[in-house]
Design a protein around this motif. Sequence first.
Motif, PDB file in Angstrom:
ATOM      1  N   MET A   1      -1.883  -2.344 -27.015  1.00  0.00           N
ATOM      2  CA  MET A   1      -0.639  -2.457 -27.766  1.00  0.00           C
ATOM      3  C   MET A   1       0.273  -3.501 -27.115  1.00  0.00           C
ATOM      4  SD  MET A   1       1.945   0.556 -28.938  1.00  0.00           S
ATOM      5  CE  MET A   1       0.620   1.374 -29.799  1.00  0.00           C
ATOM      6  N   TRP A   2       0.846  -4.344 -27.944  1.00  0.00           N
ATOM      7  CA  TRP A   2       1.820  -5.331 -27.477  1.00  0.00           C
ATOM      8  C   TRP A   2       3.197  -4.686 -27.616  1.00  0.00           C
ATOM      9  CZ3 TRP A   2       2.056  -9.635 -24.787  1.00  0.00           C
ATOM     10  CH2 TRP A   2       3.226 -10.379 -24.819  1.00  0.00           C
ATOM     11  N   GLY A   3       3.819  -4.330 -26.509  1.00  0.00           N
ATOM     12  CA  GLY A   3       5.107  -3.657 -26.558  1.00  0.00           C
ATOM     13  C   GLY A   3       4.974  -2.270 -27.161  1.00  0.00           C
ATOM     14  N   LEU A   4       6.034  -1.806 -27.753  1.00  0.00           N
ATOM     15  CA  LEU A   4       6.052  -0.496 -28.387  1.00  0.00           C
ATOM     16  C   LEU A   4       6.009  -0.642 -29.903  1.00  0.00           C
ATOM     17  CD1 LEU A   4       8.838   1.137 -26.194  1.00  0.00           C
ATOM     18  CD2 LEU A   4       6.366   1.516 -26.041  1.00  0.00           C
ATOM     19  N   PRO A   5       5.579   0.390 -30.604  1.00  0.00           N
ATOM     20  CA  PRO A   5       5.654   0.325 -32.068  1.00  0.00           C
ATOM     21  C   PRO A   5       7.104   0.126 -32.503  1.00  0.00           C
ATOM     22  CG  PRO A   5       4.343   2.199 -31.380  1.00  0.00           C
ATOM     23  CD  PRO A   5       4.975   1.630 -30.142  1.00  0.00           C
TER      24      PRO A   5
ATOM     25  N   GLU B   1       0.877 -15.316 -25.392  1.00  0.00           N
ATOM     26  CA  GLU B   1       0.377 -14.679 -24.167  1.00  0.00           C
ATOM     27  C   GLU B   1      -1.152 -14.527 -24.198  1.00  0.00           C
ATOM     28  OE1 GLU B   1       0.698 -12.971 -20.386  1.00  0.00           O
ATOM     29  OE2 GLU B   1       2.327 -13.820 -21.576  1.00  0.00           O
ATOM     30  N   HIS B   2      -1.724 -14.309 -25.373  1.00  0.00           N
ATOM     31  CA  HIS B   2      -3.160 -14.073 -25.523  1.00  0.00           C
ATOM     32  C   HIS B   2      -3.752 -14.991 -26.602  1.00  0.00           C
ATOM     33  CE1 HIS B   2      -2.688 -10.513 -23.058  1.00  0.00           C
ATOM     34  NE2 HIS B   2      -1.663 -10.192 -23.808  1.00  0.00           N
ATOM     35  N   PRO B   3      -3.771 -16.301 -26.357  1.00  0.00           N
ATOM     36  CA  PRO B   3      -4.223 -17.234 -27.402  1.00  0.00           C
ATOM     37  C   PRO B   3      -5.707 -17.111 -27.736  1.00  0.00           C
ATOM     38  CG  PRO B   3      -3.905 -18.409 -25.351  1.00  0.00           C
ATOM     39  CD  PRO B   3      -3.393 -17.010 -25.136  1.00  0.00           C
TER      40      PRO B   3
END
Length: 151
Positions: free
Chosen positions: A50-54, A74-76
Motif C-alpha cells: 500500500m502506498w500511504g493510507l487509504p 518512487e517506483h517507476p
Amino acid sequence: MRITQGTFSFLPDLTDDEIRLQIDYALAHEWPLSVEFTDDPHPRNTYWDMWGLPMFDLRDPAAVMDEVRACRDEHPEHYVRVIAYDASLGRQTVALSFLVNRPSEEPGFRLDRQEGKDRQIAYTTHSYATERPAGQRYGRHGDARSNGDGR
C-alpha cells in the motif's frame, strides 16, 4: 507479455487525464481510494504494497493524482494500481481497480506441467520476474530476461 489485471487492462495505458476521470467517477460514487504497488503481479498475489493510507476522507481528485504520481515516481519499474472501495452493501468490496503504471519490460509467465500418479496432470504458473530479488525484478537491473532462459 502485457499483464492484464484490473478494469481497463485490455485497453492502451490510461493517460493522466483518463486516470483523473476514473478518480472523479469513484469519488462521485463516494468510493474511497487507495494506491498500491508491486513487483510480483502474479494473479494470486492480491495483496500488493500500500502506498500511504487509504484515502477514506479525501474528496479532491487532484490530491489522489498527487499520490498516484508520487508512487509512480518512487517506483517507476513497478506495477501501480488505484483501487476504489464500495461499502454500500455493509462490507468493504473492490468496486474499481485499474493499473496506472507498468514496468518498462514485462517478462510474463511460464506454464509448468507436473505429472502425478494415475496420469494426473497439474499446471502452475511461474512468473519470470520472481527469478530476481524483490526490488530488482524489472527495469534496467542487469540482464533483462524476456523468456526465462536468459536469452
